[in-house]
Scaffold this motif. Structure first.
Motif, PDB file in Angstrom:
ATOM      1  N   GLU A  49       0.817  -1.230  -0.054  1.00 30.14           N
ATOM      2  CA  GLU A  49      -0.073   0.189   0.237  1.00 30.14           C
ATOM      3  C   GLU A  49       0.833   1.210  -0.022  1.00 30.14           C
ATOM      4  O   GLU A  49       0.383   2.277  -0.366  1.00 30.14           O
ATOM      5  CB  GLU A  49      -0.794  -0.053   1.317  1.00 30.14           C
ATOM      6  N   GLY A  50       2.202   1.308   0.357  1.00 31.72           N
ATOM      7  CA  GLY A  50       3.012   2.265   0.236  1.00 31.72           C
ATOM      8  C   GLY A  50       2.985   3.229   1.512  1.00 31.72           C
ATOM      9  O   GLY A  50       3.165   4.382   1.233  1.00 31.72           O
ATOM     10  N   LEU A  51       2.511   2.846   2.463  1.00 34.89           N
ATOM     11  CA  LEU A  51       2.315   3.697   3.675  1.00 34.89           C
ATOM     12  C   LEU A  51       3.672   3.740   4.481  1.00 34.89           C
ATOM     13  O   LEU A  51       4.531   2.912   4.134  1.00 34.89           O
ATOM     14  CB  LEU A  51       1.164   3.070   4.855  1.00 34.89           C
ATOM     15  N   PHE A  52       3.821   5.035   5.150  1.00 31.95           N
ATOM     16  CA  PHE A  52       4.754   5.292   6.044  1.00 31.95           C
ATOM     17  C   PHE A  52       4.620   4.535   7.226  1.00 31.95           C
ATOM     18  O   PHE A  52       3.656   3.964   7.388  1.00 31.95           O
ATOM     19  CB  PHE A  52       5.083   6.835   6.284  1.00 31.95           C
ATOM     20  N   GLN A  53       5.587   4.059   7.851  1.00 30.52           N
ATOM     21  CA  GLN A  53       5.830   3.171   8.989  1.00 30.52           C
ATOM     22  C   GLN A  53       4.943   3.755  10.256  1.00 30.52           C
ATOM     23  O   GLN A  53       4.348   2.914  10.866  1.00 30.52           O
ATOM     24  CB  GLN A  53       7.206   3.015   9.744  1.00 30.52           C
ATOM     25  N   GLU A  54       4.937   4.978  10.110  1.00 24.62           N
ATOM     26  CA  GLU A  54       3.937   5.739  11.188  1.00 24.62           C
ATOM     27  C   GLU A  54       2.395   5.482  10.960  1.00 24.62           C
ATOM     28  O   GLU A  54       1.775   5.064  11.880  1.00 24.62           O
ATOM     29  CB  GLU A  54       4.263   7.429  11.191  1.00 24.62           C
ATOM     30  N   GLN A  55       2.232   5.659   9.752  1.00 19.72           N
ATOM     31  CA  GLN A  55       0.944   5.543   9.201  1.00 19.72           C
ATOM     32  C   GLN A  55       0.485   3.820   9.485  1.00 19.72           C
ATOM     33  O   GLN A  55      -0.585   3.602  10.027  1.00 19.72           O
ATOM     34  CB  GLN A  55       0.675   5.833   7.749  1.00 19.72           C
ATOM     35  N   ALA A  56       1.200   3.092   8.987  1.00 18.86           N
ATOM     36  CA  ALA A  56       1.051   1.602   9.124  1.00 18.86           C
ATOM     37  C   ALA A  56       1.006   1.394  10.736  1.00 18.86           C
ATOM     38  O   ALA A  56       0.074   0.430  11.056  1.00 18.86           O
ATOM     39  CB  ALA A  56       2.486   0.844   8.602  1.00 18.86           C
ATOM     40  N   GLY A  57       1.765   1.950  11.602  1.00 10.17           N
ATOM     41  CA  GLY A  57       1.589   1.849  13.154  1.00 10.17           C
ATOM     42  C   GLY A  57       0.162   2.099  13.523  1.00 10.17           C
ATOM     43  O   GLY A  57      -0.626   1.411  14.358  1.00 10.17           O
ATOM     44  N   GLU A  58      -0.392   3.210  13.122  1.00 10.85           N
ATOM     45  CA  GLU A  58      -1.512   3.906  13.484  1.00 10.85           C
ATOM     46  C   GLU A  58      -2.756   2.831  12.826  1.00 10.85           C
ATOM     47  O   GLU A  58      -3.539   2.604  13.798  1.00 10.85           O
ATOM     48  CB  GLU A  58      -1.870   5.103  12.791  1.00 10.85           C
ATOM     49  N   ARG A  59      -2.683   2.413  11.725  1.00  9.95           N
ATOM     50  CA  ARG A  59      -3.559   1.380  11.255  1.00  9.95           C
ATOM     51  C   ARG A  59      -3.574   0.058  12.172  1.00  9.95           C
ATOM     52  O   ARG A  59      -4.458  -0.743  12.293  1.00  9.95           O
ATOM     53  CB  ARG A  59      -3.494   0.953   9.817  1.00  9.95           C
ATOM     54  N   MET A  60      -2.498  -0.453  12.381  1.00 11.92           N
ATOM     55  CA  MET A  60      -2.031  -1.754  12.999  1.00 11.92           C
ATOM     56  C   MET A  60      -2.505  -1.360  14.880  1.00 11.92           C
ATOM     57  O   MET A  60      -2.614  -2.619  15.613  1.00 11.92           O
ATOM     58  CB  MET A  60      -0.637  -2.167  13.047  1.00 11.92           C
ATOM     59  N   GLY A  61      -2.260  -0.315  15.273  1.00 14.19           N
ATOM     60  CA  GLY A  61      -2.579   0.245  16.440  1.00 14.19           C
ATOM     61  C   GLY A  61      -1.327  -0.153  17.518  1.00 14.19           C
ATOM     62  O   GLY A  61      -1.343  -0.338  18.564  1.00 14.19           O
ATOM     63  N   VAL A  62      -0.213  -0.062  16.907  1.00 13.91           N
ATOM     64  CA  VAL A  62       1.146  -0.127  17.446  1.00 13.91           C
ATOM     65  C   VAL A  62       2.014   1.069  17.280  1.00 13.91           C
ATOM     66  O   VAL A  62       1.874   1.827  16.302  1.00 13.91           O
ATOM     67  CB  VAL A  62       1.747  -1.620  17.183  1.00 13.91           C
ATOM     68  N   SER A  63       3.221   0.863  17.687  1.00 11.94           N
ATOM     69  CA  SER A  63       4.169   2.284  17.431  1.00 11.94           C
ATOM     70  C   SER A  63       4.795   2.192  16.349  1.00 11.94           C
ATOM     71  O   SER A  63       4.837   1.013  15.684  1.00 11.94           O
ATOM     72  CB  SER A  63       5.211   2.251  18.570  1.00 11.94           C
ATOM     73  N   ARG A  64       5.672   3.068  15.809  1.00  8.89           N
ATOM     74  CA  ARG A  64       6.290   2.997  14.465  1.00  8.89           C
ATOM     75  C   ARG A  64       7.440   2.031  14.732  1.00  8.89           C
ATOM     76  O   ARG A  64       7.964   1.445  13.685  1.00  8.89           O
ATOM     77  CB  ARG A  64       6.728   4.525  14.124  1.00  8.89           C
ATOM     78  N   GLY A  65       8.125   2.045  15.843  1.00  6.62           N
ATOM     79  CA  GLY A  65       9.232   1.144  16.335  1.00  6.62           C
ATOM     80  C   GLY A  65       8.732  -0.280  15.948  1.00  6.62           C
ATOM     81  O   GLY A  65       9.744  -1.071  15.388  1.00  6.62           O
ATOM     82  N   THR A  66       7.578  -0.543  16.675  1.00 13.56           N
ATOM     83  CA  THR A  66       7.245  -1.856  16.447  1.00 13.56           C
ATOM     84  C   THR A  66       6.784  -2.361  14.958  1.00 13.56           C
ATOM     85  O   THR A  66       7.284  -3.458  14.483  1.00 13.56           O
ATOM     86  CB  THR A  66       5.726  -2.207  17.097  1.00 13.56           C
ATOM     87  N   VAL A  67       6.460  -1.504  13.952  1.00 11.64           N
ATOM     88  CA  VAL A  67       6.288  -1.635  12.612  1.00 11.64           C
ATOM     89  C   VAL A  67       7.713  -1.957  12.116  1.00 11.64           C
ATOM     90  O   VAL A  67       7.931  -3.012  11.441  1.00 11.64           O
ATOM     91  CB  VAL A  67       5.665  -0.478  12.131  1.00 11.64           C
ATOM     92  N   GLN A  68       8.570  -1.174  12.510  1.00 12.75           N
ATOM     93  CA  GLN A  68       9.930  -1.315  12.113  1.00 12.75           C
ATOM     94  C   GLN A  68      10.474  -2.725  12.255  1.00 12.75           C
ATOM     95  O   GLN A  68      11.317  -3.321  11.190  1.00 12.75           O
ATOM     96  CB  GLN A  68      11.193  -0.137  12.540  1.00 12.75           C
TER      97      GLN A  68
END
Length: 101
Positions: A49-68
């Protein structure tokens, strides 16, 4: 001291139990690598989908660091499966290690 409980992660789709493997080789003869649902969701959100990690974290309900961390793990597992010819097993969050048929 026990570790902090794992935060619930919002993941779309149900892919548990699907296996991607090299053609023509029985699964029992292949190494199996588990790709968990949250790792697949992070890959989908960021790489498809091309989302930034911050945006992906918001969608998943986790922090950007967790997405990373999820992305690093998922990309390593996927690359290892492709390079070594292993089976990539899509496992649910609470699924145990993959079982041989």
């Amino acid at each position: 001291m026990s570790p902090r409980p794992k935060k619930q992660r919002c993941c779309e789709g149900r892919f548990s139990g699907q296996i991607f493997k090299p053609n023509g080789i029985p699964l029992r003869n292949l190494q199996q690598i588990s790709l968990f649902r949250d790792e697949l969701e992070a890959l989908r959100l960021c790489d498809v989908e091309g989302l930034f990690q911050e945006q992906a974290g918001e969608r998943m309900g986790v922090s950007r660091g967790t997405v990373q961390r999820l992305l690093v793990s998922a990309r390593r597992k996927t690359a290892e499966a492709l390079v070594s010819g292993a089976a990539l097993v899509l496992a649910g969050e609470d699924d145990g290690p993959p079982l041989l048929p």
